[in-house]
Design a protein around this motif. Structure first.
Motif, PDB file in Angstrom:
ATOM      1  N   VAL A  43      18.836 -41.616  94.553  1.00 31.68           N
ATOM      2  CA  VAL A  43      18.509 -39.936  93.738  1.00 31.68           C
ATOM      3  C   VAL A  43      19.530 -38.974  96.167  1.00 31.68           C
ATOM      4  O   VAL A  43      19.671 -39.022  96.909  1.00 31.68           O
ATOM      5  CB  VAL A  43      17.438 -40.386  94.092  1.00 31.68           C
ATOM      6  CG1 VAL A  43      16.558 -38.549  94.725  1.00 31.68           C
ATOM      7  CG2 VAL A  43      16.397 -41.240  93.289  1.00 31.68           C
ATOM      8  N   VAL A  44      20.336 -37.683  94.646  1.00 35.25           N
ATOM      9  CA  VAL A  44      20.605 -36.751  95.463  1.00 35.25           C
ATOM     10  C   VAL A  44      20.079 -35.474  95.323  1.00 35.25           C
ATOM     11  O   VAL A  44      19.631 -34.926  94.107  1.00 35.25           O
ATOM     12  CB  VAL A  44      21.924 -37.076  95.103  1.00 35.25           C
ATOM     13  CG1 VAL A  44      22.997 -35.842  96.308  1.00 35.25           C
ATOM     14  CG2 VAL A  44      22.817 -38.681  95.347  1.00 35.25           C
ATOM     15  N   ARG A  45      19.410 -35.470  96.507  1.00 33.67           N
ATOM     16  CA  ARG A  45      18.224 -34.296  96.396  1.00 33.67           C
ATOM     17  C   ARG A  45      19.369 -33.144  97.116  1.00 33.67           C
ATOM     18  O   ARG A  45      20.486 -32.874  97.369  1.00 33.67           O
ATOM     19  CB  ARG A  45      17.638 -34.376  97.260  1.00 33.67           C
ATOM     20  CG  ARG A  45      16.864 -35.171  96.997  1.00 33.67           C
ATOM     21  CD  ARG A  45      15.272 -34.854  97.841  1.00 33.67           C
ATOM     22  NE  ARG A  45      13.873 -36.389  97.588  1.00 33.67           N
ATOM     23  CZ  ARG A  45      13.859 -36.468  96.530  1.00 33.67           C
ATOM     24  NH1 ARG A  45      13.787 -36.152  95.337  1.00 33.67           N
ATOM     25  NH2 ARG A  45      13.055 -37.999  96.703  1.00 33.67           N
ATOM     26  N   ALA A  46      19.722 -31.750  96.337  1.00 29.49           N
ATOM     27  CA  ALA A  46      19.876 -30.857  96.480  1.00 29.49           C
ATOM     28  C   ALA A  46      19.991 -29.768  97.726  1.00 29.49           C
ATOM     29  O   ALA A  46      21.291 -30.049  98.267  1.00 29.49           O
ATOM     30  CB  ALA A  46      19.448 -29.567  95.213  1.00 29.49           C
ATOM     31  N   GLU A  47      19.499 -30.205  98.453  1.00 35.55           N
ATOM     32  CA  GLU A  47      19.601 -30.329 100.012  1.00 35.55           C
ATOM     33  C   GLU A  47      20.371 -30.975 100.518  1.00 35.55           C
ATOM     34  O   GLU A  47      20.766 -30.927 101.689  1.00 35.55           O
ATOM     35  CB  GLU A  47      18.191 -29.967 100.590  1.00 35.55           C
ATOM     36  CG  GLU A  47      17.109 -31.400 100.593  1.00 35.55           C
ATOM     37  CD  GLU A  47      16.082 -30.846  99.682  1.00 35.55           C
ATOM     38  OE1 GLU A  47      15.446 -31.826  99.420  1.00 35.55           O
ATOM     39  OE2 GLU A  47      16.747 -30.812  98.478  1.00 35.55           O
ATOM     40  N   ASP A  48      20.157 -32.319 100.375  1.00 30.54           N
ATOM     41  CA  ASP A  48      21.299 -33.243 100.855  1.00 30.54           C
ATOM     42  C   ASP A  48      22.931 -33.850 100.475  1.00 30.54           C
ATOM     43  O   ASP A  48      23.827 -34.070 101.052  1.00 30.54           O
ATOM     44  CB  ASP A  48      20.213 -34.628 100.583  1.00 30.54           C
ATOM     45  CG  ASP A  48      19.030 -34.671 100.956  1.00 30.54           C
ATOM     46  OD1 ASP A  48      18.702 -34.413 102.147  1.00 30.54           O
ATOM     47  OD2 ASP A  48      18.270 -35.687 100.510  1.00 30.54           O
ATOM     48  N   ALA A  49      23.427 -32.553  99.156  1.00 34.74           N
ATOM     49  CA  ALA A  49      24.190 -32.880  98.936  1.00 34.74           C
ATOM     50  C   ALA A  49      25.218 -31.762 100.104  1.00 34.74           C
ATOM     51  O   ALA A  49      25.233 -30.856 100.063  1.00 34.74           O
ATOM     52  CB  ALA A  49      24.359 -32.010  97.328  1.00 34.74           C
ATOM     53  N   GLU A  50      27.076 -32.334 100.425  1.00 31.56           N
ATOM     54  CA  GLU A  50      27.659 -31.498 101.222  1.00 31.56           C
ATOM     55  C   GLU A  50      28.176 -30.876 100.033  1.00 31.56           C
ATOM     56  O   GLU A  50      28.022 -31.022  98.420  1.00 31.56           O
ATOM     57  CB  GLU A  50      28.268 -32.844 101.376  1.00 31.56           C
ATOM     58  CG  GLU A  50      30.033 -31.879 101.888  1.00 31.56           C
ATOM     59  CD  GLU A  50      30.660 -33.132 102.688  1.00 31.56           C
ATOM     60  OE1 GLU A  50      32.006 -32.578 102.943  1.00 31.56           O
ATOM     61  OE2 GLU A  50      30.237 -34.217 101.922  1.00 31.56           O
ATOM     62  N   TYR A  51      28.035 -29.373 100.096  1.00 26.34           N
ATOM     63  CA  TYR A  51      29.152 -28.331  99.791  1.00 26.34           C
ATOM     64  C   TYR A  51      30.890 -28.429 100.574  1.00 26.34           C
ATOM     65  O   TYR A  51      30.347 -28.445 101.402  1.00 26.34           O
ATOM     66  CB  TYR A  51      28.206 -26.851  99.926  1.00 26.34           C
ATOM     67  CG  TYR A  51      28.612 -26.176  99.418  1.00 26.34           C
ATOM     68  CD1 TYR A  51      28.653 -26.012  97.601  1.00 26.34           C
ATOM     69  CD2 TYR A  51      29.641 -24.989  99.456  1.00 26.34           C
ATOM     70  CE1 TYR A  51      29.793 -24.655  97.231  1.00 26.34           C
ATOM     71  CE2 TYR A  51      30.484 -23.730  98.993  1.00 26.34           C
ATOM     72  CZ  TYR A  51      30.331 -23.780  97.106  1.00 26.34           C
ATOM     73  OH  TYR A  51      30.631 -22.371  97.237  1.00 26.34           O
ATOM     74  N   VAL A  52      31.813 -27.847  99.865  1.00 27.96           N
ATOM     75  CA  VAL A  52      32.920 -28.182  99.920  1.00 27.96           C
ATOM     76  C   VAL A  52      33.645 -26.818  99.340  1.00 27.96           C
ATOM     77  O   VAL A  52      33.533 -26.094  98.216  1.00 27.96           O
ATOM     78  CB  VAL A  52      34.111 -29.129 100.219  1.00 27.96           C
ATOM     79  CG1 VAL A  52      35.688 -28.397  99.943  1.00 27.96           C
ATOM     80  CG2 VAL A  52      33.599 -30.532 100.136  1.00 27.96           C
ATOM     81  N   PRO A  53      32.899 -25.260 100.401  1.00 26.98           N
ATOM     82  CA  PRO A  53      33.744 -24.261  99.915  1.00 26.98           C
ATOM     83  C   PRO A  53      35.249 -24.198  99.287  1.00 26.98           C
ATOM     84  O   PRO A  53      36.031 -24.661  99.627  1.00 26.98           O
ATOM     85  CB  PRO A  53      33.240 -23.325 100.636  1.00 26.98           C
ATOM     86  CG  PRO A  53      33.364 -24.687 102.268  1.00 26.98           C
ATOM     87  CD  PRO A  53      32.889 -25.591 102.090  1.00 26.98           C
ATOM     88  N   LEU A  54      35.796 -22.908  98.412  1.00 26.02           N
ATOM     89  CA  LEU A  54      37.044 -23.219  97.684  1.00 26.02           C
ATOM     90  C   LEU A  54      37.057 -21.507  98.093  1.00 26.02           C
ATOM     91  O   LEU A  54      36.434 -20.591  98.234  1.00 26.02           O
ATOM     92  CB  LEU A  54      37.247 -23.511  96.143  1.00 26.02           C
ATOM     93  CG  LEU A  54      36.912 -24.916  96.563  1.00 26.02           C
ATOM     94  CD1 LEU A  54      37.310 -25.247  94.474  1.00 26.02           C
ATOM     95  CD2 LEU A  54      37.501 -25.541  96.563  1.00 26.02           C
ATOM     96  N   PRO A  55      38.412 -20.954  98.137  1.00 23.19           N
ATOM     97  CA  PRO A  55      38.343 -19.911  98.606  1.00 23.19           C
ATOM     98  C   PRO A  55      38.442 -18.798  97.689  1.00 23.19           C
ATOM     99  O   PRO A  55      38.050 -17.489  97.474  1.00 23.19           O
ATOM    100  CB  PRO A  55      40.082 -20.088  99.155  1.00 23.19           C
ATOM    101  CG  PRO A  55      40.500 -21.195  97.929  1.00 23.19           C
ATOM    102  CD  PRO A  55      39.276 -21.850  98.109  1.00 23.19           C
ATOM    103  N   HIS A  56      38.506 -18.548  96.375  1.00 19.11           N
ATOM    104  CA  HIS A  56      37.901 -17.997  95.220  1.00 19.11           C
ATOM    105  C   HIS A  56      36.326 -18.050  95.242  1.00 19.11           C
ATOM    106  O   HIS A  56      36.215 -17.152  93.837  1.00 19.11           O
ATOM    107  CB  HIS A  56      38.483 -18.017  93.668  1.00 19.11           C
ATOM    108  CG  HIS A  56      37.984 -19.619  93.135  1.00 19.11           C
ATOM    109  ND1 HIS A  56      36.742 -20.246  92.767  1.00 19.11           N
ATOM    110  CD2 HIS A  56      38.945 -21.079  93.683  1.00 19.11           C
ATOM    111  CE1 HIS A  56      37.097 -21.623  92.442  1.00 19.11           C
ATOM    112  NE2 HIS A  56      38.271 -22.028  93.589  1.00 19.11           N
ATOM    113  N   GLY A  57      35.806 -18.471  96.006  1.00 20.36           N
ATOM    114  CA  GLY A  57      34.515 -17.773  95.747  1.00 20.36           C
ATOM    115  C   GLY A  57      33.616 -19.056  95.253  1.00 20.36           C
ATOM    116  O   GLY A  57      32.732 -19.315  95.308  1.00 20.36           O
ATOM    117  N   GLY A  58      34.455 -20.114  94.862  1.00 22.14           N
ATOM    118  CA  GLY A  58      33.439 -21.621  94.912  1.00 22.14           C
ATOM    119  C   GLY A  58      32.990 -22.125  95.782  1.00 22.14           C
ATOM    120  O   GLY A  58      33.606 -22.087  96.583  1.00 22.14           O
TER     121      GLY A  58
END
Length: 157
Positions: free
Chosen positions: A2-17
């Motif tokens: 189970v991966v909860r949204a608050e535990d997921a890593e986010y990698v930003p991209l330069p176009h806003g995504g």
């Protein structure tokens, strides 16, 4: 798992995504990818061992599939078998979101982290080349720089 949204890593991209890294290295890997208007998602490549499934969650994603371009709207699914050349990006008319699920248990989170740094200009693209076998992401030499027919929405793959 189970991966909860608050535990997921986010990698930003330069176009806003960016990539939301969900699962890695088990029987399936998954990430959620948000792309800004007209932003590239992946340059032409193939996976020798892995199948890849894309579910378009929002917007329209333009897929380059073995030489043909196909626009897929929200709700659509694309299945890419091992060995099939593909690339994708958001159309110019708006942002897009997709869920990408990869088979065969290849751990790719480090690949996506490096890709984020490459897209921000912090590392050269060539840093990904020595690890193509490790990540089962094999870039096509002949396709990068190929421009689809000119006109509105023209894209370089």
């Amino acid at each position: 798992m189970v991966v909860r949204a608050e535990d997921a890593e986010y990698v930003p991209l330069p176009h806003g995504g960016g990539f939301t890294l969900l699962t890695d290295g088990g029987p399936l890997g998954a990430n959620r990818l948000t792309l800004g208007p007209g932003a590239p998602g992946a340059r032409p490549h193939f996976h020798a061992r892995s199948a890849e499934l894309f579910h378009v969650l929002a917007g329209t994603v333009e897929f380059w599939l073995d030489g043909a371009v196909e626009a897929v709207d929200a709700g659509g699914v694309v299945l890419v078998p091992p060995g099939s050349p593909h690339a994708f990006g958001a159309t110019a008319d708006g942002p897009a979101e997709l869920l990408a699920v990869l088979g065969s248990g290849v751990a790719r989170f480090d690949y996506f982290r490096t890709l984020g740094r490459v897209q921000h200009g912090l590392q050269p693209f060539t840093d990904l080349l020595p690890d193509q076998d490790r990540y089962d992401v094999h870039f096509l030499d002949h396709a990068p720089g190929h421009t689809r027919d000119a006109g509105p929405g023209a894209r370089t793959y």
